[in-house]
Design a protein around this motif. Structure first.
Motif, PDB file in Angstrom:
ATOM      1  N   GLU A   9      19.179  41.197  -6.990  1.00 30.55           N
ATOM      2  CA  GLU A   9      18.307  41.561  -5.876  1.00 30.55           C
ATOM      3  C   GLU A   9      19.177  41.788  -4.644  1.00 30.55           C
ATOM      4  OE1 GLU A   9      14.919  39.370  -3.193  1.00 30.55           O
ATOM      5  OE2 GLU A   9      15.136  38.770  -5.288  1.00 30.55           O
ATOM      6  N   GLN A  10      19.215  43.021  -4.187  1.00 32.95           N
ATOM      7  CA  GLN A  10      20.061  43.358  -3.050  1.00 32.95           C
ATOM      8  C   GLN A  10      19.557  42.673  -1.776  1.00 32.95           C
ATOM      9  OE1 GLN A  10      20.572  47.525  -2.358  1.00 32.95           O
ATOM     10  NE2 GLN A  10      22.053  47.208  -0.731  1.00 32.95           N
ATOM     11  N   GLY A  11      20.466  42.067  -1.047  1.00 32.25           N
ATOM     12  CA  GLY A  11      20.128  41.440   0.225  1.00 32.25           C
ATOM     13  C   GLY A  11      19.421  40.108   0.097  1.00 32.25           C
ATOM     14  N   LYS A  12      19.455  39.482  -1.059  1.00 35.48           N
ATOM     15  CA  LYS A  12      18.729  38.237  -1.287  1.00 35.48           C
ATOM     16  C   LYS A  12      19.140  37.145  -0.302  1.00 35.48           C
ATOM     17  CE  LYS A  12      17.632  34.938  -4.929  1.00 35.48           C
ATOM     18  NZ  LYS A  12      17.750  34.637  -6.353  1.00 35.48           N
TER      19      LYS A  12
END
Length: 69
Positions: free
Chosen positions: A11-14
């Motif tokens: 998940e990008q930017g988690k």
């Protein structure tokens, strides 16, 4: 390290937090801290060190903004 990593469920930017949301520690000089702690001990109303320092900084900001206007 592995030659390849599987990022299919990533998940990008988690873990990203904008800078304005970060609380940074601010360290007072020992004599400044001791001064305010002694003041807190002599006051009847239960203030915290944070409340006192923030109150003074807000007042300083108010005075500074009046000088620049």
């Amino acid at each position: 390290m592995k030659d390849e990593y599987d990022f299919t469920d990533a998940e990008q930017g988690k873990f990203y937090r904008p800078l304005e949301e970060l609380d940074i520690p601010i360290y007072l000089d020992k004599e400044v801290k001791n001064f305010f702690i002694n003041k807190l001990r002599t006051t009847e109303r239960p203030y915290s060190l944070n409340e006192i320092v923030n109150s003074l900084l807000k007042k300083d900001i108010e005075i500074s903004s009046q000088l620049t206007n």
